[in-house]
Design a protein around this motif. Structure first.
Motif, PDB file in Angstrom:
ATOM      1  N   THR A  43     109.864  17.299  98.130  1.00  0.00           N
ATOM      2  CA  THR A  43     110.503  17.196  99.442  1.00  0.00           C
ATOM      3  C   THR A  43     110.364  18.533 100.171  1.00  0.00           C
ATOM      4  OG1 THR A  43     112.102  15.561  98.656  1.00  0.00           O
ATOM      5  CG2 THR A  43     112.657  16.745 100.667  1.00  0.00           C
ATOM      6  N   PHE A  44     109.967  18.463 101.432  1.00  0.00           N
ATOM      7  CA  PHE A  44     109.745  19.657 102.240  1.00  0.00           C
ATOM      8  C   PHE A  44     110.699  19.636 103.428  1.00  0.00           C
ATOM      9  CE2 PHE A  44     105.857  18.290 100.214  1.00  0.00           C
ATOM     10  CZ  PHE A  44     105.476  19.421  99.507  1.00  0.00           C
ATOM     11  N   ASN A  45     111.491  20.683 103.552  1.00  0.00           N
ATOM     12  CA  ASN A  45     112.480  20.796 104.614  1.00  0.00           C
ATOM     13  C   ASN A  45     111.831  21.448 105.827  1.00  0.00           C
ATOM     14  OD1 ASN A  45     114.700  21.747 106.255  1.00  0.00           O
ATOM     15  ND2 ASN A  45     116.015  21.248 104.502  1.00  0.00           N
ATOM     16  N   LEU A  46     111.763  20.719 106.936  1.00  0.00           N
ATOM     17  CA  LEU A  46     111.109  21.223 108.139  1.00  0.00           C
ATOM     18  C   LEU A  46     112.037  22.045 109.012  1.00  0.00           C
ATOM     19  CD1 LEU A  46     109.177  17.964 109.137  1.00  0.00           C
ATOM     20  CD2 LEU A  46     108.452  19.794 107.598  1.00  0.00           C
ATOM     21  N   ALA A 322     136.857  15.741 110.948  1.00  0.00           N
ATOM     22  CA  ALA A 322     136.106  14.541 111.322  1.00  0.00           C
ATOM     23  C   ALA A 322     134.626  14.869 111.520  1.00  0.00           C
ATOM     24  CB  ALA A 322     136.686  13.940 112.594  1.00  0.00           C
ATOM     25  N   LEU A 323     133.771  14.013 110.997  1.00  0.00           N
ATOM     26  CA  LEU A 323     132.331  14.251 111.046  1.00  0.00           C
ATOM     27  C   LEU A 323     131.586  12.924 111.168  1.00  0.00           C
ATOM     28  CD1 LEU A 323     130.019  16.348 110.770  1.00  0.00           C
ATOM     29  CD2 LEU A 323     130.047  15.869 108.312  1.00  0.00           C
ATOM     30  N   ASP A 324     130.651  12.855 112.119  1.00  0.00           N
ATOM     31  CA  ASP A 324     129.768  11.706 112.287  1.00  0.00           C
ATOM     32  C   ASP A 324     128.359  12.084 111.867  1.00  0.00           C
ATOM     33  OD1 ASP A 324     131.876  10.266 113.291  1.00  0.00           O
ATOM     34  OD2 ASP A 324     131.283  10.477 115.389  1.00  0.00           O
ATOM     35  N   LEU A 325     127.731  11.222 111.092  1.00  0.00           N
ATOM     36  CA  LEU A 325     126.378  11.456 110.611  1.00  0.00           C
ATOM     37  C   LEU A 325     125.478  10.287 110.986  1.00  0.00           C
ATOM     38  CD1 LEU A 325     127.238  12.683 106.989  1.00  0.00           C
ATOM     39  CD2 LEU A 325     126.532  14.126 108.904  1.00  0.00           C
ATOM     40  N   TRP A 326     124.251  10.597 111.368  1.00  0.00           N
ATOM     41  CA  TRP A 326     123.232   9.577 111.626  1.00  0.00           C
ATOM     42  C   TRP A 326     121.989   9.935 110.816  1.00  0.00           C
ATOM     43  CZ3 TRP A 326     126.021  12.093 115.321  1.00  0.00           C
ATOM     44  CH2 TRP A 326     126.835  11.326 116.173  1.00  0.00           C
ATOM     45  N   SER A 327     121.220   8.947 110.455  1.00  0.00           N
ATOM     46  CA  SER A 327     119.932   9.225 109.827  1.00  0.00           C
ATOM     47  C   SER A 327     118.946   8.117 110.182  1.00  0.00           C
ATOM     48  CB  SER A 327     120.053   9.345 108.309  1.00  0.00           C
ATOM     49  OG  SER A 327     120.251   8.083 107.704  1.00  0.00           O
ATOM     50  N   THR A 328     117.694   8.517 110.362  1.00  0.00           N
ATOM     51  CA  THR A 328     116.580   7.600 110.573  1.00  0.00           C
ATOM     52  C   THR A 328     115.523   7.927 109.536  1.00  0.00           C
ATOM     53  OG1 THR A 328     117.009   7.506 112.957  1.00  0.00           O
ATOM     54  CG2 THR A 328     114.841   6.766 112.197  1.00  0.00           C
ATOM     55  N   THR A 329     115.102   6.928 108.781  1.00  0.00           N
ATOM     56  CA  THR A 329     114.172   7.140 107.688  1.00  0.00           C
ATOM     57  C   THR A 329     113.012   6.158 107.807  1.00  0.00           C
ATOM     58  OG1 THR A 329     116.025   7.768 106.262  1.00  0.00           O
ATOM     59  CG2 THR A 329     113.920   7.314 105.185  1.00  0.00           C
ATOM     60  N   LEU A 340     101.044   1.931  89.703  1.00  0.00           N
ATOM     61  CA  LEU A 340     101.092   3.261  90.311  1.00  0.00           C
ATOM     62  C   LEU A 340     101.300   3.137  91.816  1.00  0.00           C
ATOM     63  CD1 LEU A 340     100.812   6.314  89.833  1.00  0.00           C
ATOM     64  CD2 LEU A 340      98.344   6.044  90.268  1.00  0.00           C
ATOM     65  N   VAL A 341     102.426   3.660  92.312  1.00  0.00           N
ATOM     66  CA  VAL A 341     102.818   3.495  93.716  1.00  0.00           C
ATOM     67  C   VAL A 341     103.153   4.862  94.307  1.00  0.00           C
ATOM     68  CG1 VAL A 341     104.483   2.442  95.301  1.00  0.00           C
ATOM     69  CG2 VAL A 341     103.724   1.180  93.275  1.00  0.00           C
ATOM     70  N   SER A 342     102.662   5.105  95.515  1.00  0.00           N
ATOM     71  CA  SER A 342     102.968   6.345  96.232  1.00  0.00           C
ATOM     72  C   SER A 342     103.798   6.036  97.467  1.00  0.00           C
ATOM     73  CB  SER A 342     101.675   7.066  96.645  1.00  0.00           C
ATOM     74  OG  SER A 342     100.927   6.269  97.544  1.00  0.00           O
ATOM     75  N   ARG A 343     104.611   7.011  97.874  1.00  0.00           N
ATOM     76  CA  ARG A 343     105.440   6.879  99.071  1.00  0.00           C
ATOM     77  C   ARG A 343     105.387   8.178  99.879  1.00  0.00           C
ATOM     78  NH1 ARG A 343     111.020   4.086  96.721  1.00  0.00           N
ATOM     79  NH2 ARG A 343     110.370   1.912  96.976  1.00  0.00           N
ATOM     80  N   LEU A 344     105.248   8.012 101.174  1.00  0.00           N
ATOM     81  CA  LEU A 344     105.334   9.120 102.115  1.00  0.00           C
ATOM     82  C   LEU A 344     106.485   8.806 103.061  1.00  0.00           C
ATOM     83  CD1 LEU A 344     104.228  11.742 103.408  1.00  0.00           C
ATOM     84  CD2 LEU A 344     102.722  10.280 104.793  1.00  0.00           C
ATOM     85  N   GLU A 345     107.441   9.747 103.175  1.00  0.00           N
ATOM     86  CA  GLU A 345     108.656   9.449 103.930  1.00  0.00           C
ATOM     87  C   GLU A 345     109.039  10.597 104.854  1.00  0.00           C
ATOM     88  OE1 GLU A 345     112.065   7.289 102.090  1.00  0.00           O
ATOM     89  OE2 GLU A 345     113.115   9.205 102.341  1.00  0.00           O
ATOM     90  N   TYR A 346     109.391  10.230 106.094  1.00  0.00           N
ATOM     91  CA  TYR A 346     109.979  11.182 107.040  1.00  0.00           C
ATOM     92  C   TYR A 346     111.422  10.777 107.281  1.00  0.00           C
ATOM     93  CZ  TYR A 346     111.443  13.187 111.461  1.00  0.00           C
ATOM     94  OH  TYR A 346     112.162  13.821 112.434  1.00  0.00           O
ATOM     95  N   ARG A 347     112.331  11.768 107.232  1.00  0.00           N
ATOM     96  CA  ARG A 347     113.752  11.483 107.450  1.00  0.00           C
ATOM     97  C   ARG A 347     114.343  12.509 108.409  1.00  0.00           C
ATOM     98  NH1 ARG A 347     118.511  10.281 102.999  1.00  0.00           N
ATOM     99  NH2 ARG A 347     120.286  10.987 104.257  1.00  0.00           N
ATOM    100  N   HIS A 348     115.061  11.983 109.398  1.00  0.00           N
ATOM    101  CA  HIS A 348     115.777  12.824 110.357  1.00  0.00           C
ATOM    102  C   HIS A 348     117.269  12.572 110.207  1.00  0.00           C
ATOM    103  CE1 HIS A 348     116.837  14.910 114.057  1.00  0.00           C
ATOM    104  NE2 HIS A 348     117.536  13.847 114.418  1.00  0.00           N
ATOM    105  N   LEU A 377     118.601  17.888 110.587  1.00  0.00           N
ATOM    106  CA  LEU A 377     117.826  18.226 109.403  1.00  0.00           C
ATOM    107  C   LEU A 377     116.639  17.271 109.343  1.00  0.00           C
ATOM    108  CD1 LEU A 377     117.714  19.845 106.663  1.00  0.00           C
ATOM    109  CD2 LEU A 377     118.941  17.910 105.661  1.00  0.00           C
ATOM    110  N   ASP A 378     115.425  17.819 109.194  1.00  0.00           N
ATOM    111  CA  ASP A 378     114.218  16.999 109.116  1.00  0.00           C
ATOM    112  C   ASP A 378     113.487  17.309 107.816  1.00  0.00           C
ATOM    113  OD1 ASP A 378     113.777  15.669 111.952  1.00  0.00           O
ATOM    114  OD2 ASP A 378     114.506  17.710 112.304  1.00  0.00           O
ATOM    115  N   THR A 379     113.125  16.255 107.104  1.00  0.00           N
ATOM    116  CA  THR A 379     112.424  16.442 105.836  1.00  0.00           C
ATOM    117  C   THR A 379     111.262  15.451 105.722  1.00  0.00           C
ATOM    118  OG1 THR A 379     113.978  14.946 104.730  1.00  0.00           O
ATOM    119  CG2 THR A 379     114.416  17.300 104.571  1.00  0.00           C
ATOM    120  N   ILE A 380     110.281  15.847 104.935  1.00  0.00           N
ATOM    121  CA  ILE A 380     109.180  14.970 104.544  1.00  0.00           C
ATOM    122  C   ILE A 380     109.148  14.925 103.027  1.00  0.00           C
ATOM    123  CG2 ILE A 380     106.667  14.710 104.445  1.00  0.00           C
ATOM    124  CD1 ILE A 380     106.489  15.726 107.249  1.00  0.00           C
TER     125      ILE A 380
END
Length: 389
Positions: A43-46, A322-329, A340-348, A377-380
């Motif tokens: 995982t790479f933190n952008l 109080a805290l609101d969180l959103w994520s898009t993956t 054998l399975v590979s996955r590439l994922e972007y998450r905001h 926070l953005d990660t790949i």
């Protein structure tokens, strides 16, 4: 956890010829289910990760860089009319296993997340089960087993995305020690209820959990799950309640659609009480997650998850307010060869407060440090797993 806990009814089919293989009863060994896989990821933190390479508010992919996630071996047998007994044994090893420990099983009460000092293996499930000849059949299970709550599960190959969402991480438990009773009322409705030793805890007093599982249509499955009981260490006076709704639909060709919603509450939450900043220390949280996946071919799948989580008092996240969180993956999955399975994922990830810690330098460059200066926070992530069975 997950919709896998929903009992699938026996749907009517056209009579098959007497010579059909389907008419032959399964042998004892044919009733066993063997599942095994191994997974690695990076995982790479952008955004500029905090605390030496940690992705805030994550579970398994909390650490930036390479991770040997998990190796799992699972052997299960469900009770049947011919062999009315069953059992399950799930053993895991890897960094992810450290996050799955129940208190009293490879984890002590004073161990804190991410449990780097605990064993890198886990007894995820170990139970026995039986079928009592009562009506349509009463199923009995006792031991250690995964929770009834949630759409996402511990096993990565059985999820649409690589990373787990906030509902899995913050809103619901992973596993229980105790007993369950399950009964199929109709072809489309089953009920499960039981007593367990709390929330990821093998030493607590009893909590109570249950499920109403519906399958009104062949491609539509739904469940209402719940757990209630005292979950604080050495304190059985304050109750925690969680309601969990799961809905999935596979009626559209090549599509998988799902929705998960949770609501939780705890009386006099221990963390909020420890802050000493408020008179009312009750805590509530709620959220939802929507999923859509499309199989372009038998090898290529794309998946999207959109999620919202409201930590109304900051108890589940440790924020303290109080805290609101959103994520898009967004996830691209490709089967390279056999299992054998590979996955590439972007998450905001995004928040309404500055909760994501990032690296910073003083203007005079006299010191470097970390502060919660970011609302996003953005990660790949890149993952590779091999499914043996």
């Amino acid at each position: 956890m997950g919709l896998a806990a929903v009992a699938a009814p026996a749907w009517a089919q056209a009579p098959a010829p007497e010579t059909s293989e389907d008419e032959k009863p399964k042998s004892f060994w044919e009733e066993h289910k063997l599942f095994s896989y191994i997974e690695n990821s990076a995982t790479f933190n952008l955004t500029g990760s905090g605390r030496g390479g940690v992705n805030e508010l994550r579970v398994y992919d909390d650490h930036e860089g390479y991770t040997f996630n998990l190796a799992e071996l699972s052997l299960k047998k469900d009770p049947s009319e011919r062999y009315p007994f069953g059992y399950g044994l799930v053993l895991t090893a890897g960094i992810d296993s450290q996050k799955n420990h129940s208190i009293g099983i490879f984890r002590d009460e004073d161990d804190e997340f991410p449990f780097r000092n605990t064993a890198k293996f886990d007894l995820q499930e170990a139970y026995v089960s039986g079928l009592v000849p009562l009506g349509r059949g009463l199923s009995v299970k006792g031991g250690k087993f995964v929770s009834l709550l949630g759409y996402e599960v511990i096993e990565s190959p059985n999820n649409l995305n690589f990373s787990r969402g906030y509902l899995f991480s913050l809103a619901t438990p992973l596993a229980h020690d105790g007993g369950l009773l399950s009964y199929t009322l109709t072809d489309w409705l089953s009920v499960t209820a039981g007593a367990v030793l709390g929330w990821d805890d093998a030493k607590n007093v009893a909590s109570y959990t249950g499920q109403f599982a519906f399958m009104p249509l062949q491609d539509l499955a739904a469940s209402l799950n719940w757990i209630a009981g005292p979950e604080q260490i050495d304190d059985d006076n304050h109750q925690r309640y969680v309601l969990d709704w799961v809905l999935s639909y596979t009626g559209f060709k090549r599509w998988t659609l799902a929705l998960n919603a949770d609501y939780g509450r705890e009386d006099k939450d221990a963390f909020i009480t420890s802050l000493g900043t408020r008179r009312n220390t009750d805590a509530t949280w709620w959220g939802w997650a929507a999923y859509a996946a499309y199989d372009w071919t038998d090898k290529l799948r794309t998946s999207l998850r959109q999620e919202f989580f409201r930590d109304a008092h900051g108890a589940r996240t440790g924020f303290g307010a109080a805290l609101d969180l959103w994520s898009t993956t967004a996830t691209i999955q490709y089967r390279i060869w056999k299992g054998l399975v590979s996955r590439l994922e972007y998450r905001h990830d995004a928040a309404d407060e500055r909760v994501f810690q990032v690296r910073y330098s003083r203007p005079d460059r006299t010191a470097d440090g970390l502060l919660p200066r970011s609302r996003s926070l953005d990660t790949i992530s890149i993952s590779l797993y091999y499914l043996f069975f």
